[in-house]
Design a protein around this motif. Structure first.
Motif, PDB file in Angstrom:
ATOM      1  N   VAL A 176       0.858  -1.207   0.000  1.00  0.00           N
ATOM      2  CA  VAL A 176       0.000   0.000   0.000  1.00  0.00           C
ATOM      3  C   VAL A 176       0.887   1.248   0.000  1.00  0.00           C
ATOM      4  O   VAL A 176       0.627   2.220  -0.724  1.00  0.00           O
ATOM      5  CB  VAL A 176      -0.928  -0.009   1.243  1.00  0.00           C
ATOM      6  CG1 VAL A 176      -1.726   1.283   1.341  1.00  0.00           C
ATOM      7  CG2 VAL A 176      -1.853  -1.215   1.197  1.00  0.00           C
ATOM      8  N   PHE A 177       1.953   1.209   0.804  1.00  0.00           N
ATOM      9  CA  PHE A 177       2.899   2.329   0.879  1.00  0.00           C
ATOM     10  C   PHE A 177       3.497   2.621  -0.498  1.00  0.00           C
ATOM     11  O   PHE A 177       3.558   3.765  -0.946  1.00  0.00           O
ATOM     12  CB  PHE A 177       3.996   1.957   1.888  1.00  0.00           C
ATOM     13  CG  PHE A 177       5.093   2.984   2.064  1.00  0.00           C
ATOM     14  CD1 PHE A 177       4.901   4.114   2.826  1.00  0.00           C
ATOM     15  CD2 PHE A 177       6.342   2.795   1.469  1.00  0.00           C
ATOM     16  CE1 PHE A 177       5.919   5.054   3.009  1.00  0.00           C
ATOM     17  CE2 PHE A 177       7.364   3.716   1.635  1.00  0.00           C
ATOM     18  CZ  PHE A 177       7.147   4.848   2.403  1.00  0.00           C
ATOM     19  N   MET A 178       3.917   1.549  -1.207  1.00  0.00           N
ATOM     20  CA  MET A 178       4.524   1.716  -2.542  1.00  0.00           C
ATOM     21  C   MET A 178       3.499   2.237  -3.550  1.00  0.00           C
ATOM     22  O   MET A 178       3.828   3.064  -4.401  1.00  0.00           O
ATOM     23  CB  MET A 178       5.119   0.387  -3.033  1.00  0.00           C
ATOM     24  CG  MET A 178       6.404  -0.022  -2.355  1.00  0.00           C
ATOM     25  SD  MET A 178       7.718   1.198  -2.476  1.00  0.00           S
ATOM     26  CE  MET A 178       8.084   1.159  -4.223  1.00  0.00           C
ATOM     27  N   ASP A 179       2.255   1.755  -3.453  1.00  0.00           N
ATOM     28  CA  ASP A 179       1.211   2.230  -4.385  1.00  0.00           C
ATOM     29  C   ASP A 179       0.993   3.732  -4.218  1.00  0.00           C
ATOM     30  O   ASP A 179       0.897   4.480  -5.200  1.00  0.00           O
ATOM     31  CB  ASP A 179      -0.109   1.480  -4.144  1.00  0.00           C
ATOM     32  CG  ASP A 179      -0.026   0.021  -4.597  1.00  0.00           C
ATOM     33  OD1 ASP A 179       0.932  -0.296  -5.343  1.00  0.00           O
ATOM     34  OD2 ASP A 179      -0.874  -0.791  -4.195  1.00  0.00           O
ATOM     35  N   HIS A 180       0.921   4.178  -2.976  1.00  0.00           N
ATOM     36  CA  HIS A 180       0.739   5.618  -2.718  1.00  0.00           C
ATOM     37  C   HIS A 180       1.955   6.406  -3.196  1.00  0.00           C
ATOM     38  O   HIS A 180       1.818   7.492  -3.761  1.00  0.00           O
ATOM     39  CB  HIS A 180       0.520   5.863  -1.218  1.00  0.00           C
ATOM     40  CG  HIS A 180      -0.883   5.590  -0.782  1.00  0.00           C
ATOM     41  ND1 HIS A 180      -1.870   6.544  -0.808  1.00  0.00           N
ATOM     42  CD2 HIS A 180      -1.466   4.460  -0.336  1.00  0.00           C
ATOM     43  CE1 HIS A 180      -3.005   6.026  -0.383  1.00  0.00           C
ATOM     44  NE2 HIS A 180      -2.793   4.754  -0.091  1.00  0.00           N
ATOM     45  N   LEU A 181       3.144   5.839  -2.947  1.00  0.00           N
ATOM     46  CA  LEU A 181       4.379   6.520  -3.355  1.00  0.00           C
ATOM     47  C   LEU A 181       4.403   6.699  -4.877  1.00  0.00           C
ATOM     48  O   LEU A 181       4.715   7.786  -5.388  1.00  0.00           O
ATOM     49  CB  LEU A 181       5.602   5.704  -2.894  1.00  0.00           C
ATOM     50  CG  LEU A 181       6.976   6.211  -3.343  1.00  0.00           C
ATOM     51  CD1 LEU A 181       7.249   7.605  -2.783  1.00  0.00           C
ATOM     52  CD2 LEU A 181       8.089   5.264  -2.886  1.00  0.00           C
ATOM     53  N   LYS A 182       4.042   5.645  -5.602  1.00  0.00           N
ATOM     54  CA  LYS A 182       4.034   5.720  -7.081  1.00  0.00           C
ATOM     55  C   LYS A 182       3.053   6.784  -7.558  1.00  0.00           C
ATOM     56  O   LYS A 182       3.365   7.589  -8.428  1.00  0.00           O
ATOM     57  CB  LYS A 182       3.656   4.355  -7.673  1.00  0.00           C
ATOM     58  CG  LYS A 182       4.759   3.309  -7.560  1.00  0.00           C
ATOM     59  CD  LYS A 182       4.250   1.957  -8.042  1.00  0.00           C
ATOM     60  CE  LYS A 182       5.286   0.866  -7.803  1.00  0.00           C
ATOM     61  NZ  LYS A 182       4.772  -0.458  -8.158  1.00  0.00           N
TER      62      LYS A 182
END
Length: 772
Positions: free
Chosen positions: A758-764
């Motif tokens: 989830v963290f990576m999805d938001h970061l992207k």
């Protein structure tokens, strides 16, 4: 040419240096666009058994504003015996003893392999190390007995010429004389009144300088000055070989503090005054000499200067919540007291170690300045009778392959750099020496405004983070192939008493970021960058609010992804990071959740302890603190590292997690059932016994070498201590997602924290957004 990964590895082994970028942007503008600062982790005394012993003085550049040391990057004219300084381009003649040099006959310091070299200054006076023990007497009988035995054991580990002293404290503070035969004699001080170094000097009848004594002690001043400096150590600081037996007996006779403690009260403990007297005693007798004050405390200071809580048990010691609400009546004064003591000790090159063992807090949060300023150890445990404390304390006196102590004293680190860059500051267990020169930057990061720092205590693992600022202007390009240089000069007192100078000189290429951004990107060292950002984050947390630090960290990560990621605008599925950056977001994810930035569920003492160790350990250990290492043991193959993820928790696996502070062995559900059924005790299940033993053996291997010794935990599926593992793994499965269709095997974690996915999805999304 070797790859950057090989180059980085070789530089760390050879010089103890790792930079965030290994090709440097050639202008200030480009450097600021890289987001992560140009900085390095440097281990000044990294063990190098292959270094040649050089027993002469280093050759310095003759320009008074430079004074850099001759190194392999200098140009040398063998015919006219001249060398050109690679920092200021000054032409310097070689001293007469170098008359015989030629290309075939080179001195060690210009041989390319010796970018790090160590000089032993033979003419300097050799001094024995000094150890001053400050001992808390308000403890349980068992704890005090165990501590006395540890101290008696340590006497046998000290070199015979080392000087040792003893101060004990409870409601009163006692300074023990070690010179008198057959009788215990001590000077008693009130534990509620602070004393200046001058008052301590007068009361104990010691002195370091004749003129001072004549001015300040008219009474009996006539015979006092006749007695030279050794009077001071004859009384209170004795060579170990002279007082070994007397001190062993004295320690054996020590009893708990006799002052009665009423029901519902804490014992009166004068830690602040005891430490003040220890610092004052060394200040008067051995200024600017390597010395260690070793403070052992079993509870908080409850009276006098430096008190952190009153003696009423109904008033609990402060928590993070109290600090936020400013409900801390004693904290500010105590912090000021210990900060001043840390500064006084560091000015004289004296180390303060804190060994705190108690079930409640002891005031490390207030006292942290003492070890942080002086490079001392901070050790936190539950009891002085525990293996954790006993083995950690033994390792303080560890020796290297040559049989010499791994501790060094009174070090000064100086950094010199090329004209195109300046020094922004450092983050480590040191103090500024306030030496300003043109290479000191106005942009401050950490302990700044100087090019020299003092590390009173330093060992082969002590690592400092140094930050640089590129100041070269964009309008004046650096010629192709130009290199920037940095020189680290560490002068220190070796444990043998010798004065030594360790010099490391490194070079990196300047790259024009407008045309060679790929070259700079491929030189990125994501592990070093993660540790540098962790130190910066922990440093900011001392003064800023927690959420502000997290927002700053997130902004830096988003900007880095925007700068170096490959993507189409507003299309998060197109986002890619090259392998040089691929682990960095993961490190940041774990750093955000770590105890360095999150104070929830930690006491202020624990937070201070964790941050203290992050600021002094080397890169490998720091990374383990940020993102713990997880190994899996099963019947399906040899032990293997696995993802720090809840999906790695399987019923038929044993996991070993190393988070630096804890070593956790976790038995999966099936393994735990077999273990309870005692299958491992039956001869036909020998392979199961071996599987259970494998992680224990590996954990023992780690326990042998780690300082301070980690807490060792054995637990199982649904065990109460499984929380140590579950709080660290990435919660890819939680109680909210465990029933979703097609969920992988693994153990759900009961948390509302977001997962790495989830963290990576938001970061992207944020990185590719055209509005961000």
């Amino acid at each position: 040419m070797a790859t950057y990964a090989e180059f980085i590895q070789q530089q760390e082994e050879q010089d103890g240096v790792r930079f965030s970028f290994n090709a440097w942007p050639s202008s200030r503008l480009e450097a600021t666009r890289l987001v992560v600062p140009v900085g390095c982790l440097y281990t000044p005394l990294k063990e190098r058994p292959d270094l040649p012993p050089i027993q002469y003085d280093p050759v310095l550049c003759t320009r008074s504003t430079c004074r850099a040391i001759l190194n392999p990057f200098c140009q040398i004219d063998y015919k006219s015996k001249i060398w050109v300084c690679n920092f200021c381009f000054n032409r310097n003649p070689f001293p007469p003893q170098y008359a015989a040099i030629s290309e075939q006959h080179q001195p060690a310091e210009i041989i390319p392999n010796f970018t790090t070299i160590e000089y032993t200054i033979m003419r300097a006076q050799t001094l024995p190390p000094i150890f001053l023990v400050v001992l808390d007497m308000c403890m349980d009988k068992s704890d005090l007995q165990a501590l006395k035995e540890s101290l008696q054991m340590s006497l046998s580990l000290l070199p015979p010429n080392a000087l040792i002293g003893l101060i004990t404290y409870g409601k009163m503070v006692q300074v023990h004389e070690l010179g008198c035969e057959g009788i215990s004699k001590s000077y008693v001080f009130r534990g509620s009144k602070d004393l200046t170094a001058k008052q301590i000097q007068d009361m104990l009848g010691i002195g370091k300088a004749v003129p001072q004594q004549q001015q300040q002690q008219p009474r009996g001043g006539a015979q006092q000055p006749q007695q030279p400096q050794h009077v001071a150590y004859n009384k209170f600081l004795q060579p170990v070989h002279k007082c070994d037996e007397a001190l062993t007996d004295l320690l054996g006779e020590l009893q708990e503090d006799p002052w009665p403690v009423q029901q519902g009260k804490r014992p009166l403990r004068s830690t602040g005054v005891a430490l003040s007297i220890a610092v004052g005693l060394l200040e008067c007798t051995y200024p600017n000499t390597g010395a260690r004050v070793m403070l052992f405390t079993g509870g908080p200071c409850t009276q006098g200067p430096g008190m952190v809580v009153d003696d009423e048990l109904k008033h609990p010691i402060r928590s993070h919540h109290d600090i936020d609400k400013d409900n801390v009546p004693f904290m500010k004064k105590a912090v000021k007291h210990y900060e001043l003591l840390g500064q006084r000790a560091s000015q004289n090159g004296h180390i303060i170690d804190l060994y705190s063992c108690a079930l409640d807090q002891t005031g490390l949060h207030e006292m942290k300045f003492c070890p942080n300023f002086t490079g001392g150890h901070m050790v936190m445990g539950d009891s002085f009778d525990s293996t954790l404390f006993k083995q950690t304390f033994q390792r303080v006196f560890a020796k290297d392959t040559k049989g010499e102590f791994q501790m060094a004293f009174n070090a000064v680190l100086e950094v010199k750099c090329s004209r195109e860059m300046k020094i922004s500051g450092t983050i480590g267990s040191c103090v500024s020496m306030n030496v300003k020169n043109p290479s000191v930057s106005d942009t401050e990061l950490g302990i700044a405004g100087t090019c020299q720092w003092k590390f009173c205590g330093i060992n082969p693992h002590t690592t400092t983070a140094i930050f640089f600022e590129v100041v070269h202007q964009h309008s004046a390009p650096i010629p192709q192939g130009g290199r920037g240089y940095v020189q680290f000069i560490t002068q220190y007192q070796h444990s043998s008493g010798q004065k030594r100078v360790r010099v490391t000189t490194i070079a990196r290429n300047w790259v024009d970021a407008t045309t060679g951004i790929q070259h700079i990107a491929s030189s990125f060292d994501q592990e070093t960058a993660a540790v540098l950002m962790a130190r910066l984050g922990a440093f900011r947390s001392e003064s800023d609010e927690g959420p502000d630090v997290l927002r700053w960290l997130d902004r830096m990560l988003i900007r880095l992804c925007q700068k170096f990621g490959e993507y189409n605008k507003d299309d998060s599925n197109s986002f890619r990071l090259s392998e040089m950056f691929s682990l960095y977001p993961q490190f940041m994810f774990h750093l955000r959740r770590s105890q360095f930035l999150q104070v929830f569920n930690n006491s202020p003492d624990e937070t201070s302890y964790y941050r203290h160790l992050l600021n002094r350990e080397d890169l490998t250990q720091s990374l383990i603190m940020i993102q713990p290492v997880l190994y899996a043991y099963s019947f399906s193959g040899p032990p293997e590292p696995v993802l720090l993820d809840s999906s790695s928790i399987m019923p038929d696996r044993i996991l070993l997690m190393d988070s630096f502070f804890h070593l956790v062995i976790f038995r999966g559900e099936t393994i735990a059932q077999w273990y309870k059924a005692s299958y491992h005790n039956q001869p036909e299940y020998e392979n199961f016994r071996q599987l259970l033993q494998a992680p224990v053996d590996d954990a023992q291997e780690i326990l042998q070498h780690r300082f301070p010794m980690p807490r060792y935990v054995e637990t199982e599926h649904m065990g109460s201590q499984a929380r140590f593992l579950l709080s660290k793994v990435n919660p890819s499965q939680t109680h909210n997602t465990m029933y979703t269709y097609n969920q992988e095997a693994g153990a759900p974690v009961f948390t509302d924290d977001v997962s790495l996915q989830v963290f990576m999805d938001h970061l992207k999304k944020l990185a590719v957004s055209s509005t961000a």
